[in-house]
Write a protein that holds these residues in place. Structure first.
Motif, short mmCIF file in Angstrom:
data_model
loop_
_atom_site.label_atom_id
_atom_site.label_comp_id
_atom_site.label_asym_id
_atom_site.label_seq_id
_atom_site.Cartn_x
_atom_site.Cartn_y
_atom_site.Cartn_z
N ILE A 1 0.85 -1.01 -0.24
CA ILE A 1 0.13 -0.28 -0.08
C ILE A 1 0.74 1.26 -0.10
O ILE A 1 0.64 2.36 -0.67
CB ILE A 1 -1.35 0.73 1.90
N ILE B 1 2.30 1.61 -3.58
CA ILE B 1 0.79 2.36 -4.22
C ILE B 1 0.63 3.86 -4.76
O ILE B 1 1.10 4.81 -5.39
CB ILE B 1 -0.26 1.26 -4.63
N THR B 2 0.33 4.14 -3.10
CA THR B 2 0.30 5.60 -2.58
C THR B 2 1.82 6.25 -2.44
O THR B 2 1.33 7.96 -2.75
CB THR B 2 0.42 5.62 -1.66
N ALA C 1 3.86 4.81 -7.42
CA ALA C 1 2.73 4.42 -9.29
C ALA C 1 2.52 5.96 -9.37
O ALA C 1 1.84 6.30 -10.39
CB ALA C 1 1.76 3.83 -8.13
#
Lengths: 279, 311
Positions: free
Chosen positions: A270, A273-274, A277
């Motif tokens: 997570i 992603i945060t 990306a």
């Protein structure tokens, strides 16, 4: 006073929506895993109940372990995923370093060339990939899968890693050069350790599609000895459609390891992603 | 090789660039780029007298001219488009809603919700396909029983077996699986909006839903753009979910056939039909062109016009 009340109401509504969606997300997985541990009669009579001492049964798992080669499938999946992942990370980091560290003619062009694969799926080349693998005798080997997944994972890995490598301080690298370190030593001993968080992010992004892929195992390595878990489960369930205990047990065996890994690494995933990306 | 070219004038000093680039470029070129182009080229070849010879656009003439081929191609393309439309209409709004709720910093249990809602995304299509097939199965009765519990039993139907409902059902299953990705990306975009912007809005009396639509939503539009193009590429390349739950025939009666399953059947054959690599290559070429058009529209038409805010 009214403000406090409306914020309370809003928070209740927020939790209600999130709990509802969490149930939608987890319920199917829950139903499968719970029923895998029940006798056939109870699977149909009380599908939503937890297994009790009377309904508890492992008959499905017995069928799976006696009829299927799941241990072998796991081993295959593990080998393919780990080796392809190692190649993607090593080759990807090396290429990303070259692109972000040195100015040379064709740098931008090379970056664009390597980024093509982010948007164009490798599956569209399947016809020719199969021919290459047939010609080189790699059909039904794990090597074929490893090569394909390495190529598939590289574009995104290079893209994300070169973003991160640009942020590594030049002073550090130049200090290394003054001390007489070779470019290879600078890469392996100075830069790689510094981009470890980015490597972890890329690792998670690369791993999930490899482990879950059905297309390439089905086409390049469908032999019994090279089946991956995903393909093995698909074929096993296809054969045992009417044996509900076995199907549920096979699904549970396929879900649980991924779920455990996810729960261990979810924070990393997570955070990846945060942070990375979105750029 | 392109990687070695830059070294021409100072060959001794800069060999390491080539060494760093070589493994990635070699594997990527050999396993991805060359097969991709070779597939495109093979769509122009066909069997004649036991040999593969250049036939120009004949495969495409067959694909669009032969009524049987054309019918299955347009059917697959339309189904694929519908599959994508459902994703855009359901996945993105749900993702935005969940992300907007989660991004509230005073919300408790945020980590738990995030982790739980992302679980389906890590599961493979094989698991997802079979899990939903079992749950929606009229034999087992989990779905009808649950609908019964809320008094809606009459709504239940064996959706996966109905021509009209199967594709939409599978698209919703796929949305169920992937909603975590838009949720996470939008969540990250919302977190990156600086507090000053939100505070300024609050001072101006813009709060709640109005604040979301007037301030936050315009700022996350570029992220929604990225999600849309990722969804587009993923959808027009999909195969696994349909194959697992409906088989290579993509039943009932081709109602769930998309380009990926059509490519698989054409390339490998099924039942009585022989596999045909050249027609398979022609379909792969069409998929390539569709994805290329979609990506180009995004890159040149949408992304370049979207204003990016740097904070």
């Amino acid at each position: 006073m009214t403000a406090a009340r409306s914020s309370l109401a809003r928070s209740v509504a927020a939790h209600a929506i999130l709990i509802a969606y969490t149930l939608i997300a987890l319920f199917p997985v829950f139903v499968i895993v719970v029923n895998a541990f029940k006798a056939r009669r109870d699977i149909f009579n009380t599908p939503l109940a937890l297994p009790t001492p009377e309904s508890f049964s492992l008959v499905g798992f017995e069928t799976v372990t006696s009829q299927g080669n799941f241990l072998l499938y796991f081993q295959n999946s593990l080998i393919v995923t780990v080796v392809a992942l190692a190649c993607v990370l090593l080759f990807g980091a090396m290429a990303a370093f070259a692109l972000s560290e040195y100015r040379f003619r064709g740098n931008t062009l090379m970056g664009l060339y390597l980024a093509l694969g982010i948007m164009i799926p490798i599956r569209l080349g399947t016809v020719a990939i199969l021919q290459i693998m047939v010609a080189s005798g790699l059909v039904n080997t794990l090597t074929a899968l490893i090569l394909v997944y390495t190529a598939q994972g590289l574009p995104l890995a290079i893209f994300i890693l070169s973003e991160f490598m640009r942020s590594v301080s030049d002073d550090l690298k130049n200090a290394g050069r003054v001390d007489g370190l070779s470019e290879y030593r600078i890469f392996f001993t100075l830069v790689l350790p510094l981009v470890r968080p980015a490597l972890a992010t890329v690792a998670v992004f690369t791993m999930i599609p490899i482990w879950n892929d059905l297309w390439f195992p089905l086409i390049l390595a469908p032999a019994e000895s090279t089946k991956t878990v995903t393909l093995g489960a698909q074929m096993f369930i296809g054969q045992f459609v009417t044996n509900w205990n076995a199907v549920l047990a096979a699904l549970t065996l396929a879900i649980v390891p991924v779920l455990v890994l996810y729960l261990i690494f979810s924070r990393q995933l997570i955070r990846g992603i945060t942070s990375g990306a979105v750029k | 090789m392109a990687a070695a070219a830059p070294d021409e004038h100072k060959p001794a000093r800069r060999w390491h660039i080539a060494v760093f680039l070589a493994p990635a470029v070699l594997v990527y070129t050999a396993i991805m780029i060359i097969p991709l182009f070779s597939t495109l080229v093979q769509s122009l070849f066909g069997p004649e007298g036991g040999q593969r010879v250049f036939v120009g656009l004949r495969n495409f003439q067959t694909l669009f001219g032969d009524p049987r081929w054309a019918a299955s191609f347009w059917n697959a393309l339309w189904n694929n488009t519908w599959f994508f439309i459902i994703h855009m209409l359901v996945q993105n709004p749900v993702g935005v809603l969940l992300a907007a709720i989660l991004s509230n910093p005073s919300l408790r249990l945020r980590g738990f919700y995030r982790t739980a809602i992302f679980v389906p995304t890590i599961l493979s299509f094989v698991i997802v396909g079979f899990v939903w097939k079992l749950i929606l199965s009229p034999l087992w009765g989990v779905a009808p029983n649950m609908l019964d519990a809320i008094g809606l039993k009459h709504l239940f139907a064996p959706w996966l077996g109905q021509e009209g409902a199967a594709l939409t059902t599978l698209a919703l299953v796929s949305v169920w699986q992937f909603v975590g990705i838009p949720m996470m990306l939008i969540y990250a975009a919302l977190l990156s909006i600086p507090d000053e912007v939100i505070e300024a809005a609050e001072i101006d009396g813009v709060t709640g839903a109005k604040q979301f639509f007037k301030i936050q939503l315009p700022l996350i539009l570029p992220t929604i753009g990225i999600i849309s193009i990722l969804t587009f590429v993923g959808n027009f390349n999909a195969f696994d979910l349909i194959y697992v739950s409906q088989g290579a025939q993509a039943g009932p009666n081709g109602a769930t056939d998309i380009l990926g399953t059509l490519l698989y059947r054409t390339f490998f054959g099924f039942q009585l039909q022989q596999g045909d690599p050249n027609m398979g290559a022609a379909i792969a070429t069409m998929m390539f062109l569709i994805i290329l058009v979609g990506v180009s529209i995004y890159l040149f038409g949408i992304q370049s016009r979207m204003r990016r805010y740097q904070f």
